[in-house]
Design an enzyme around this catalytic site. Structure first.
Site, mmCIF file in Angstrom:
data_model
loop_
_atom_site.group_PDB
_atom_site.id
_atom_site.type_symbol
_atom_site.label_atom_id
_atom_site.label_comp_id
_atom_site.label_asym_id
_atom_site.label_seq_id
_atom_site.Cartn_x
_atom_site.Cartn_y
_atom_site.Cartn_z
ATOM 1 N N TYR A 247 -1.923 -0.251 11.028
ATOM 2 C CA TYR A 247 -2.051 -0.956 9.741
ATOM 3 C C TYR A 247 -0.854 -0.629 8.843
ATOM 4 C CZ TYR A 247 -3.315 -1.536 4.831
ATOM 5 O OH TYR A 247 -3.281 -1.853 3.489
ATOM 6 N N LYS B 59 2.168 -3.118 7.429
ATOM 7 C CA LYS B 59 2.458 -3.332 5.998
ATOM 8 C C LYS B 59 3.906 -2.911 5.694
ATOM 9 C CE LYS B 59 0.027 -4.537 3.056
ATOM 10 N NZ LYS B 59 -0.340 -5.891 2.542
ATOM 11 N N THR C 4 0.822 -1.214 0.000
ATOM 12 C CA THR C 4 0.000 0.000 0.000
ATOM 13 C C THR C 4 0.855 1.263 0.000
ATOM 14 O OG1 THR C 4 -1.502 1.264 1.416
ATOM 15 C CG2 THR C 4 -0.093 -0.280 2.537
ATOM 16 N N ASP C 5 0.261 2.357 -0.474
ATOM 17 C CA ASP C 5 0.946 3.657 -0.409
ATOM 18 C C ASP C 5 1.012 4.183 1.027
ATOM 19 O OD1 ASP C 5 -1.752 4.235 -0.067
ATOM 20 O OD2 ASP C 5 -1.819 5.822 -1.573
ATOM 21 N N GLU C 6 0.223 3.567 1.943
ATOM 22 C CA GLU C 6 0.181 4.099 3.314
ATOM 23 C C GLU C 6 1.515 3.950 4.039
ATOM 24 O OE1 GLU C 6 -3.222 3.667 5.662
ATOM 25 O OE2 GLU C 6 -4.584 3.755 3.972
HETATM 26 P P1 NAD Z 1 -9.732 -7.325 2.242
HETATM 27 O O1 NAD Z 1 -9.749 -6.901 3.661
HETATM 28 O O2 NAD Z 1 -10.945 -7.070 1.403
HETATM 29 O O3 NAD Z 1 -9.439 -8.891 2.138
HETATM 30 C C1 NAD Z 1 -8.410 -9.496 2.871
HETATM 31 C C2 NAD Z 1 -8.551 -11.003 2.661
HETATM 32 O O4 NAD Z 1 -7.488 -11.650 3.384
HETATM 33 C C3 NAD Z 1 -9.868 -11.579 3.202
HETATM 34 O O5 NAD Z 1 -10.434 -12.453 2.258
HETATM 35 C C4 NAD Z 1 -9.455 -12.323 4.460
HETATM 36 O O6 NAD Z 1 -10.285 -13.433 4.761
HETATM 37 C C5 NAD Z 1 -8.032 -12.746 4.109
HETATM 38 N N1 NAD Z 1 -7.202 -12.977 5.298
HETATM 39 C C6 NAD Z 1 -7.032 -12.152 6.364
HETATM 40 N N2 NAD Z 1 -6.205 -12.710 7.265
HETATM 41 C C7 NAD Z 1 -5.820 -13.899 6.743
HETATM 42 C C8 NAD Z 1 -4.957 -14.927 7.191
HETATM 43 N N3 NAD Z 1 -4.326 -14.845 8.373
HETATM 44 N N4 NAD Z 1 -4.774 -16.018 6.411
HETATM 45 C C9 NAD Z 1 -5.427 -16.114 5.219
HETATM 46 N N5 NAD Z 1 -6.251 -15.175 4.751
HETATM 47 C C10 NAD Z 1 -6.458 -14.080 5.500
HETATM 48 O O7 NAD Z 1 -8.442 -6.663 1.613
HETATM 49 P P2 NAD Z 1 -8.220 -5.900 0.229
HETATM 50 O O8 NAD Z 1 -8.741 -4.528 0.350
HETATM 51 O O9 NAD Z 1 -8.658 -6.773 -0.855
HETATM 52 O O10 NAD Z 1 -6.619 -5.795 0.229
HETATM 53 C C11 NAD Z 1 -5.824 -6.867 -0.268
HETATM 54 C C12 NAD Z 1 -4.355 -6.481 -0.165
HETATM 55 O O11 NAD Z 1 -4.115 -5.297 -0.915
HETATM 56 C C13 NAD Z 1 -3.890 -6.188 1.257
HETATM 57 O O12 NAD Z 1 -2.596 -6.715 1.418
HETATM 58 C C14 NAD Z 1 -3.866 -4.661 1.329
HETATM 59 O O13 NAD Z 1 -2.901 -4.218 2.247
HETATM 60 C C15 NAD Z 1 -3.501 -4.314 -0.090
HETATM 61 N N6 NAD Z 1 -3.986 -3.014 -0.556
HETATM 62 C C16 NAD Z 1 -5.311 -2.696 -0.441
HETATM 63 C C17 NAD Z 1 -5.768 -1.482 -0.961
HETATM 64 C C18 NAD Z 1 -7.215 -1.093 -0.879
HETATM 65 O O14 NAD Z 1 -7.556 0.063 -1.188
HETATM 66 N N7 NAD Z 1 -8.128 -1.957 -0.516
HETATM 67 C C19 NAD Z 1 -4.869 -0.603 -1.560
HETATM 68 C C20 NAD Z 1 -3.504 -0.964 -1.640
HETATM 69 C C21 NAD Z 1 -3.079 -2.183 -1.149
HETATM 70 O O1 DAU Z 2 -4.188 3.904 0.421
HETATM 71 C C1 DAU Z 2 -4.390 2.525 0.350
HETATM 72 C C2 DAU Z 2 -5.242 2.085 1.516
HETATM 73 O O2 DAU Z 2 -6.569 2.535 1.234
HETATM 74 C C3 DAU Z 2 -5.236 0.574 1.736
HETATM 75 O O3 DAU Z 2 -3.936 0.174 2.054
HETATM 76 C C4 DAU Z 2 -6.210 0.197 2.861
HETATM 77 O O4 DAU Z 2 -6.254 -1.199 3.022
HETATM 78 C C5 DAU Z 2 -7.585 0.704 2.476
HETATM 79 O O5 DAU Z 2 -8.495 0.440 3.511
HETATM 80 C C6 DAU Z 2 -7.536 2.213 2.200
HETATM 81 O O6 DAU Z 2 -7.261 2.933 3.436
HETATM 82 P P1 DAU Z 2 -8.053 4.274 3.806
HETATM 83 O O7 DAU Z 2 -7.992 4.485 5.246
HETATM 84 O O8 DAU Z 2 -7.631 5.400 2.924
HETATM 85 O O9 DAU Z 2 -9.545 3.818 3.321
HETATM 86 P P2 DAU Z 2 -10.991 4.072 3.959
HETATM 87 O O10 DAU Z 2 -11.985 3.626 2.934
HETATM 88 O O11 DAU Z 2 -11.099 3.516 5.320
HETATM 89 O O12 DAU Z 2 -11.056 5.647 4.067
HETATM 90 C C7 DAU Z 2 -10.891 6.477 2.941
HETATM 91 C C8 DAU Z 2 -10.935 7.907 3.418
HETATM 92 O O13 DAU Z 2 -12.261 8.207 3.857
HETATM 93 C C9 DAU Z 2 -10.035 8.185 4.596
HETATM 94 O O14 DAU Z 2 -9.504 9.504 4.480
HETATM 95 C C10 DAU Z 2 -10.968 8.099 5.792
HETATM 96 C C11 DAU Z 2 -12.284 8.598 5.221
HETATM 97 N N1 DAU Z 2 -13.512 8.010 5.818
HETATM 98 C C12 DAU Z 2 -13.581 6.651 5.925
HETATM 99 C C13 DAU Z 2 -14.691 6.053 6.478
HETATM 100 C C14 DAU Z 2 -14.781 4.554 6.608
HETATM 101 C C15 DAU Z 2 -14.554 8.808 6.229
HETATM 102 O O15 DAU Z 2 -14.502 10.062 6.100
HETATM 103 N N2 DAU Z 2 -15.665 8.216 6.769
HETATM 104 C C16 DAU Z 2 -15.766 6.877 6.942
HETATM 105 O O16 DAU Z 2 -16.804 6.407 7.474
#
Ligand code: NAD
Ligand code: DAU
Length: 362
Positions: free
Chosen positions: A161, A165, A135-137
């Site tokens: 988180y 990562k 992630t970019d975080e």
């Molecule tokens: P998600 O939370 O939707 O899904 C995570 C999955 O991992 C789930 O299916 C869960 O059951 C599985 N899991 C969790 N713990 C586990 C374990 N111990 N063993 C096996 N499986 C397990 O996540 P996502 O949003 O699809 O993100 C996937 C990946 O991409 C993550 O590594 C996240 O850090 C990265 N990522 C997400 C975003 C985003 O915006 N969602 C952006 C950049 C990177």
């Molecule tokens: O940048 C990549 C990341 O993006 C991933 O690594 C994470 O797994 C993914 O969850 C996401 O993180 P964020 O914290 O940016 O996503 P989230 O959807 O939780 O929130 C997006 C933005 O919206 C953030 O600035 C917080 C804000 N927010 C979120 C929620 C859930 C609100 O204002 N209200 C809300 O109820």
């Protein structure tokens, strides 16, 4: 890529990735290892194309014996590692699971891959790959006017988180430098699209707007994220695995930076157009400012020039088009919404995260 172990393939991005491999890479067999935590669902794996090319295994990435067995039994040559705890707000309330899965789980996979590929060497090392989805975080937060994150930006994670990562990224890189394990890493910005668990901003807002519940905007809503349609992210990962240089990191993003409040207004506008007879029209009346997230990162922005110039990737969907398709997808899948949102964990999470925020969601 013949036998691919996808971890976390029942989650949001992982399940979209499984679908995209089955569509675009005929002959590839996917072993999908997922623990089915609250965030994973078999609902995300319904109606897969070429389902005979997909084997689902319910299990934990921290289970070394299971991972060892899968690597050998299925002669795995590629690991694409998505499994993680992913919600920043949950990491603030309860960080332990993030350390376990994101750090210990990644370490377990790396050790298993080192033993199967580097020590036993059933295949030449140029025919195996460990791709880590990150992630970019990990780069922290930007002030207005700061240059965008790129592959050389120093790590400065600010939430549990992000720190977990970052730790996993460091471990993955160390296995390349120290043991010669062939790795690649992608650091991507915020994804959105079908099958995202509705604790995250975009699906949460769509569901609440549909149901006439408050739309909880943290703080002043002026935090900036870079949004990428999930299928564009999956395309980028496939390219990095096939054409990326071993040991390298690629930053991936949507090349747009709207403040959160603008995203919420856009969703409300799309909902007004798609549901003009809704009793909640105009949907922006539902917006409610609530107490901010502690340590809330103010701005993310990604410089995608490396993956653009080296691999020829760029996002295909504009934010406006992607958001419209996404809102439409949620409205057309009420059964999916019911299945994932009626589980007790989801209801108790909404209660736990929002009831104590001033102006919170009831
Ligand atoms: P998600 O939370 O939707 O899904 C995570 C999955 O991992 C789930 O299916 C869960 O059951 C599985 N899991 C969790 N713990 C586990 C374990 N111990 N063993 C096996 N499986 C397990 O996540 P996502 O949003 O699809 O993100 C996937 C990946 O991409 C993550 O590594 C996240 O850090 C990265 N990522 C997400 C975003 C985003 O915006 N969602 C952006 C950049 C990177
Ligand atoms: O940048 C990549 C990341 O993006 C991933 O690594 C994470 O797994 C993914 O969850 C996401 O993180 P964020 O914290 O940016 O996503 P989230 O959807 O939780 O929130 C997006 C933005 O919206 C953030 O600035 C917080 C804000 N927010 C979120 C929620 C859930 C609100 O204002 N209200 C809300 O109820």
């Amino acid at each position: 890529m013949k036998n691919v172990l996808v971890t976390g393939g029942a989650g949001f991005i992982g399940s979209n990735f499984v679908r995209s491999i089955l569509q675009h890479e005929p002959g590839v067999h996917i072993i999908n290892l997922d623990a089915l935590t609250y965030a994973g669902s078999l609902e995300n794996l319904q109606d897969l194309p070429s389902p005979e090319q997909h084997t689902f295994v319910q299990g934990d990435i921290c289970d070394r014996r299971l991972v060892d067995k899968l690597l050998r039994q299925y002669e795995i040559d590629t690991i694409v590692h998505f499994a993680a705890e992913t919600h920043v707000d949950r990491s603030i309330v309860d960080p332990g699971a993030f350390i376990q899965t994101n750090v210990v789980g990644t370490f377990t996979l790396l050790e298993a891959a080192r033993s199967a590929w580097v020590v036993e060497k059933p295949l030449p090392l140029d025919q195996v790959r460990f791709h880590h989805v990150s992630t970019d975080e990990v780069f922290g937060t930007l002030a207005p006017g700061d240059p965008s994150f790129n592959e050389n930006t120093p790590y400065a994670p600010r939430s549990p988180y992000a720190a977990s990562k970052a730790s996993s990224d460091h471990l993955v890189r160390s296995y390349f430098t120290t043991f010669g394990l062939p790795i690649t890493i992608s650091n991507c910005s915020n994804n959105y699209g079908p099958n995202q668990f509705p604790e995250k901003l975009i699906p949460l807002m769509v569901l609440h707007a549909r149901d006439g519940k408050p739309l909880p905007v943290y703080g002043d809503g002026q935090q900036v994220r870079d949004w990428l349609y999930v299928q564009d992210h999956c395309d980028a990962i496939r390219l990095v695995i096939q054409k990326g240089r071993v040991g390298e990191t690629y930053a991936v993003g949507g090349d747009n930076q709207p403040p959160n409040l603008e995203i919420v207004h856009t969703i409300c506008r799309i909902m007004d157009q798609l549901q003009p007879n809704s009793p909640y029209f105009p949907h922006e009346q539902l917006i409610q400012f609530v107490t901010d997230r502690p340590g809330h990162d103010r701005r993310y922005s990604i410089d995608i020039s490396k993956i653009q110039t080296e691999l020829g990737w760029q996002p295909q969907r504009s934010l406006e088009t992607g958001l419209r398709e996404t809102v439409q997808w949620y409205l057309e899948h009420p059964d999916w919404i019911t299945a994932v949102s009626q589980q007790p964990d989801y209801q108790s999470w909404i209660q736990r995260n929002y009831s104590n925020r001033e102006g919170g969601v009831k």
